[in-house]
Design a protein around this motif. Structure first.
Motif, mmCIF file in Angstrom:
data_model
loop_
_atom_site.group_PDB
_atom_site.id
_atom_site.type_symbol
_atom_site.label_atom_id
_atom_site.label_comp_id
_atom_site.label_asym_id
_atom_site.label_seq_id
_atom_site.Cartn_x
_atom_site.Cartn_y
_atom_site.Cartn_z
ATOM 1 N N ASN A 71 -3.052 24.818 -35.002
ATOM 2 C CA ASN A 71 -3.299 24.952 -33.564
ATOM 3 C C ASN A 71 -4.447 24.094 -33.072
ATOM 4 O O ASN A 71 -4.372 23.521 -31.985
ATOM 5 N N GLN A 72 -5.529 24.006 -33.849
ATOM 6 C CA GLN A 72 -6.684 23.234 -33.405
ATOM 7 C C GLN A 72 -6.359 21.746 -33.335
ATOM 8 O O GLN A 72 -6.684 21.072 -32.371
ATOM 9 N N LYS A 73 -5.670 21.242 -34.365
ATOM 10 C CA LYS A 73 -5.286 19.818 -34.366
ATOM 11 C C LYS A 73 -4.323 19.539 -33.212
ATOM 12 O O LYS A 73 -4.446 18.521 -32.537
ATOM 13 N N CYS A 74 -3.366 20.442 -32.987
ATOM 14 C CA CYS A 74 -2.424 20.259 -31.875
ATOM 15 C C CYS A 74 -3.169 20.205 -30.547
ATOM 16 O O CYS A 74 -2.895 19.338 -29.717
ATOM 17 N N ALA A 75 -4.100 21.113 -30.361
ATOM 18 C CA ALA A 75 -4.871 21.127 -29.108
ATOM 19 C C ALA A 75 -5.655 19.825 -28.950
ATOM 20 O O ALA A 75 -5.697 19.245 -27.857
ATOM 21 N N ASP A 76 -6.243 19.344 -30.038
ATOM 22 C CA ASP A 76 -6.986 18.085 -29.990
ATOM 23 C C ASP A 76 -6.074 16.915 -29.647
ATOM 24 O O ASP A 76 -6.425 16.056 -28.832
ATOM 25 N N TYR A 77 -4.881 16.882 -30.259
ATOM 26 C CA TYR A 77 -3.960 15.771 -30.012
ATOM 27 C C TYR A 77 -3.341 15.849 -28.616
ATOM 28 O O TYR A 77 -3.074 14.818 -28.000
ATOM 29 N N VAL A 78 -3.112 17.048 -28.099
ATOM 30 C CA VAL A 78 -2.623 17.180 -26.721
ATOM 31 C C VAL A 78 -3.695 16.658 -25.758
ATOM 32 O O VAL A 78 -3.391 15.936 -24.798
ATOM 33 N N ALA A 79 -4.946 16.994 -26.025
ATOM 34 C CA ALA A 79 -6.049 16.488 -25.190
ATOM 35 C C ALA A 79 -6.121 14.965 -25.283
ATOM 36 O O ALA A 79 -6.345 14.283 -24.269
ATOM 37 N N GLU A 80 -5.903 14.424 -26.478
ATOM 38 C CA GLU A 80 -5.903 12.969 -26.641
ATOM 39 C C GLU A 80 -4.754 12.332 -25.865
ATOM 40 O O GLU A 80 -4.924 11.277 -25.248
ATOM 41 N N CYS A 81 -3.581 12.974 -25.880
ATOM 42 C CA CYS A 81 -2.437 12.476 -25.101
ATOM 43 C C CYS A 81 -2.807 12.384 -23.622
ATOM 44 O O CYS A 81 -2.548 11.375 -22.966
ATOM 45 N N ARG A 82 -3.395 13.438 -23.126
ATOM 46 C CA ARG A 82 -3.776 13.451 -21.707
ATOM 47 C C ARG A 82 -4.804 12.374 -21.399
ATOM 48 O O ARG A 82 -4.745 11.728 -20.357
ATOM 49 N N ALA A 83 -5.752 12.175 -22.324
ATOM 50 C CA ALA A 83 -6.754 11.122 -22.133
ATOM 51 C C ALA A 83 -6.104 9.734 -22.146
ATOM 52 O O ALA A 83 -6.599 8.814 -21.492
ATOM 53 N N MET A 84 -4.995 9.598 -22.864
ATOM 54 C CA MET A 84 -4.265 8.326 -22.920
ATOM 55 C C MET A 84 -3.335 8.154 -21.724
ATOM 56 O O MET A 84 -2.671 7.135 -21.591
ATOM 57 N N GLY A 85 -3.232 9.184 -20.875
ATOM 58 C CA GLY A 85 -2.332 9.127 -19.722
ATOM 59 C C GLY A 85 -0.908 9.533 -20.046
ATOM 60 O O GLY A 85 0.001 9.281 -19.256
ATOM 61 N N LEU A 86 -0.707 10.183 -21.178
ATOM 62 C CA LEU A 86 0.629 10.645 -21.566
ATOM 63 C C LEU A 86 0.810 12.084 -21.107
ATOM 64 O O LEU A 86 -0.069 12.917 -21.306
ATOM 65 N N GLU A 87 1.946 12.361 -20.513
ATOM 66 C CA GLU A 87 2.219 13.711 -20.052
ATOM 67 C C GLU A 87 2.789 14.543 -21.199
ATOM 68 O O GLU A 87 3.693 14.105 -21.910
ATOM 69 N N VAL A 88 2.247 15.746 -21.372
ATOM 70 C CA VAL A 88 2.768 16.692 -22.358
ATOM 71 C C VAL A 88 3.348 17.859 -21.577
ATOM 72 O O VAL A 88 2.622 18.586 -20.901
ATOM 73 N N LEU A 89 4.664 17.988 -21.655
ATOM 74 C CA LEU A 89 5.370 19.052 -20.945
ATOM 75 C C LEU A 89 5.270 20.351 -21.730
ATOM 76 O O LEU A 89 5.253 20.335 -22.964
ATOM 77 N N PRO A 90 5.230 21.480 -21.038
ATOM 78 C CA PRO A 90 5.081 22.765 -21.740
ATOM 79 C C PRO A 90 6.335 23.137 -22.528
ATOM 80 O O PRO A 90 7.420 22.595 -22.291
ATOM 81 N N PRO A 91 6.191 24.088 -23.461
ATOM 82 C CA PRO A 91 7.377 24.550 -24.192
ATOM 83 C C PRO A 91 8.345 25.231 -23.225
ATOM 84 O O PRO A 91 7.928 25.856 -22.260
ATOM 85 N N ASP A 92 9.635 25.060 -23.497
ATOM 86 C CA ASP A 92 10.668 25.609 -22.616
ATOM 87 C C ASP A 92 11.913 25.881 -23.457
ATOM 88 O O ASP A 92 12.413 24.969 -24.120
ATOM 89 N N VAL A 93 12.421 27.104 -23.417
ATOM 90 C CA VAL A 93 13.608 27.438 -24.219
ATOM 91 C C VAL A 93 14.827 26.629 -23.801
ATOM 92 O O VAL A 93 15.774 26.497 -24.566
ATOM 93 N N ASN A 94 14.813 26.077 -22.595
ATOM 94 C CA ASN A 94 15.935 25.262 -22.133
ATOM 95 C C ASN A 94 15.812 23.793 -22.509
ATOM 96 O O ASN A 94 16.785 23.056 -22.390
ATOM 97 N N ALA A 95 14.647 23.339 -22.923
ATOM 98 C CA ALA A 95 14.467 21.906 -23.178
ATOM 99 C C ALA A 95 13.830 21.577 -24.522
ATOM 100 O O ALA A 95 14.072 20.505 -25.063
#
Length: 187
Positions: A71-95
């Motif tokens: 979880n900690q690494k995922c949170a760090d990498y999601v933050a890095e994605c956002r800093a890079m301008g990459l959108e991270v969409l939330p989890p969704d059972v339909n997608a």
């Protein structure tokens, strides 16, 4: 060597023990920093840097998938994605898939969809059942979801965790879904 031994003795370590510690450090220094390893690590750094620069969505998606259990690494990498301008969409059972995946957006850009395998306390089997029941056709509402997925087999805790992270937000508010959880499972 002399400085280390004197400092160790001064701090209460026996001279013989300090000598042993220093011998281990010296042996490691000869192995741990050899040129062969440095060359290989340098090559890996160049290759991953290239991938991150030229294929950022693909690289970060693979990185998130590789670390989805941490979880900690995922949170760090999601933050890095956002800093890079990459959108991270939330989890969704339909997608969402089990792993993180790339999703094409209407504006022609790509985003990273949070993988259900990255949701804590869910597990592979419940996710596999949800994805199998989806069969490429989105769930229309909570009743449709409850009819198509064997929620008793999925289990209460995984469903509760999916609701809390927003994977069922398209079916209603989280508090309402949590209140209806027992009824959803019993149907």
């Amino acid at each position: 060597h002399d400085k280390f031994i004197k400092g160790a003795v001064k701090n209460g370590i026996e001279e013989q023990t300090a000598e042993e510690i220093f011998k281990h450090w010296e042996a490691f220094a000869h192995y741990g920093f050899n040129k062969g390893h440095a060359t290989n690590y340098g090559m890996i750094a160049v290759k991953t840097g290239y991938l991150k620069l030229h294929y950022p969505v693909e690289y970060m998606t693979a990185l998130l998938s590789a670390w989805k259990g941490n979880n900690q690494k995922c949170a760090d990498y999601v933050a890095e994605c956002r800093a890079m301008g990459l959108e991270v969409l939330p989890p969704d059972v339909n997608a969402s898939e089990y792993d993180f995946s790339i999703e094409d957006l209407p504006d022609g850009k790509s985003a990273i969809r949070f993988g259900l395998g990255g949701v804590k306390n869910v597990g592979q089997n419940p996710i596999d059942m949800i994805i199998a029941a989806r069969q490429g056709k989105p769930f229309s509402d909570v009743n449709n979801f409850s009819r198509r997925v064997d929620l008793r087999s999925v289990g209460r805790r995984p469903l509760e965790c999916l609701i809390k992270v927003g994977a069922l937000d398209s079916f209603g508010s989280r508090p309402a879904l949590l209140r209806a959880l027992d009824q959803m499972i019993s149907e």
